[in-house]
Design a protein around this motif. Structure first.
Motif, short mmCIF file in Angstrom:
data_model
loop_
_atom_site.label_atom_id
_atom_site.label_comp_id
_atom_site.label_asym_id
_atom_site.label_seq_id
_atom_site.Cartn_x
_atom_site.Cartn_y
_atom_site.Cartn_z
N GLN A 75 5.50 20.23 -7.06
CA GLN A 75 4.74 21.10 -6.16
C GLN A 75 3.30 20.64 -5.96
O GLN A 75 2.53 21.33 -5.29
CB GLN A 75 4.77 22.53 -6.69
N ARG A 76 2.95 19.50 -6.50
CA ARG A 76 1.62 18.95 -6.29
C ARG A 76 1.54 18.26 -4.93
O ARG A 76 2.51 17.66 -4.46
CB ARG A 76 1.30 17.90 -7.37
N ARG A 93 19.00 17.62 -4.19
CA ARG A 93 19.00 16.16 -4.25
C ARG A 93 17.59 15.62 -4.44
O ARG A 93 17.37 14.66 -5.20
CB ARG A 93 19.63 15.59 -2.97
N ALA A 94 16.62 16.24 -3.77
CA ALA A 94 15.23 15.81 -3.92
C ALA A 94 14.78 15.95 -5.37
O ALA A 94 14.11 15.05 -5.92
CB ALA A 94 14.33 16.60 -2.99
N ILE A 126 0.86 -1.18 0.00
CA ILE A 126 0.00 0.00 0.00
C ILE A 126 0.90 1.23 0.00
O ILE A 126 1.76 1.37 0.86
CB ILE A 126 -0.94 0.01 1.23
N SER A 127 0.69 2.10 -0.97
CA SER A 127 1.56 3.26 -1.11
C SER A 127 1.54 4.10 0.17
O SER A 127 0.49 4.43 0.71
CB SER A 127 1.10 4.12 -2.29
N ALA A 128 2.73 4.45 0.65
CA ALA A 128 2.86 5.18 1.91
C ALA A 128 3.51 6.53 1.64
O ALA A 128 4.73 6.63 1.50
CB ALA A 128 3.69 4.37 2.91
N VAL A 129 2.70 7.57 1.51
CA VAL A 129 3.21 8.92 1.33
C VAL A 129 2.48 9.84 2.31
O VAL A 129 1.45 9.49 2.87
CB VAL A 129 3.00 9.43 -0.12
N THR A 142 3.79 18.29 -0.33
CA THR A 142 4.04 18.23 -1.76
C THR A 142 4.92 17.02 -2.07
O THR A 142 5.53 16.42 -1.18
CB THR A 142 4.74 19.50 -2.27
N VAL A 143 4.99 16.71 -3.34
CA VAL A 143 5.84 15.61 -3.79
C VAL A 143 7.29 15.88 -3.40
O VAL A 143 8.00 15.00 -2.88
CB VAL A 143 5.69 15.44 -5.31
N LEU A 144 7.74 17.12 -3.63
CA LEU A 144 9.11 17.49 -3.26
C LEU A 144 9.32 17.34 -1.75
O LEU A 144 10.35 16.82 -1.30
CB LEU A 144 9.40 18.92 -3.70
N GLU A 145 8.37 17.79 -0.95
CA GLU A 145 8.52 17.71 0.50
C GLU A 145 8.57 16.27 0.99
O GLU A 145 9.28 15.96 1.95
CB GLU A 145 7.37 18.47 1.17
N ASN A 146 7.83 15.38 0.35
CA ASN A 146 7.89 13.97 0.72
C ASN A 146 9.30 13.41 0.58
O ASN A 146 9.80 12.72 1.46
CB ASN A 146 6.92 13.15 -0.14
#
Length: 257
Positions: A142-143, A127-128, A87-90, A95-99
């Motif tokens: 940024q989503r 690096r991200a 199960i995807s864990a985010v 945001t995608v970058l912050e993850n």
């Protein structure tokens, strides 16, 4: 053979029920190794044992020549053995970058501090962004992660796994529930991130396994039924029976289902 991960007699029992029984597994360094089997075969339990989310009832696990049988999950992750989950864990509201940046904070010594100043955290941005480019998510930086389509969430999870700088990645059902387009994207991604690493993956889609894996281990009822290259394993009568029954006319379906 240079084995990076080995088990000997690995077993797990729950109240007398044997979920994994006497599994001796050897994963070659630099390979993509598939772990397959019908539902209830013990694949996820085996993954949980390898990554220390479950303690074994008996047996040993060695990673890079080191006995990790009694280690904790965080300890084996620091050694370079890192897993994803079915199960995807985010973090859906980041945001995608912050993850990815959260995962990179491990470089500060394992502390995941959300309250650090923005300037401190932004040192991880370059690096991200590199990792997002590696997994094809640059346009989504940024989503909010929770807004991503399912296949893109799995790609984000692989990016956060890569942020931990794994020597070996364990992927649990990386294409589960995906459209054909997403499956093709993740297959391409796994091939790319496997360069210079070892991958062990649980996967139900045998066409994916055929296209990706150097070696296949088939589990059934918690035990190893067969092992070898896909072409060999997919023609094994016991494997065909375990998946689909014993009718020889369905051999082709077993090979490509």
């Amino acid at each position: 053979m240079d084995a990076i991960l080995e088990t000997q007699g690995l077993s797990k029992q729950f109240l007398g029920f044997t979920a994994v029984g006497d599994v001796s597994l050897s994963v070659r360094r630099g390979s993509i190794h598939g772990l397959i089997g019908p539902n209830g075969a013990g694949k996820t339990t085996c993954f949980n044992l390898l990554t220390k989310f479950l303690p074994p009832t008996s047996g040993t696990i060695r990673f890079n020549g080191r006995d990790i049988t009694r280690m904790k999950p965080a300890e084996v992750a620091r050694l370079g053995l890192v897993r994803s989950f079915q199960i995807s864990a985010v973090f859906p509201h980041l945001t995608v970058l912050e993850n990815v940046r959260v995962a990179l904070q491990r470089q500060r010594g394992g502390s995941f501090d959300f309250w650090r100043s923005d300037s401190v955290l932004r040192r991880f941005d370059a690096r991200a962004r590199d990792l997002l480019e590696d997994v094809g998510l640059t346009a989504f930086a940024q989503r909010a992660a929770g807004e991503l389509p399912y296949g893109r969430k799995r790609a984000l999870e692989i990016a956060t796994t890569l942020a931990l700088e794994p020597t070996m990645m364990l992927l649990d059902e990386p294409t589960a529930g995906m459209t054909a387009e997403d499956v093709d994207r993740i297959v391409t991604l796994v091939k790319r991130v496997a360069e210079g690493r070892t991958v062990l993956m649980v996967e139900h889609n045998l066409k994916v396994v055929e296209g990706l894996c150097d070696t296949i281990t088939v589990l059934t009822r918690g035990r190893i039924l067969a092992e070898g290259p896909y072409a060999e394993v997919s023609r094994n009568p016991e494997v065909i029976a375990a998946y689909l029954g014993t009718d020889p006319s369905i051999t082709g379906a077993a090979a490509h289902g």
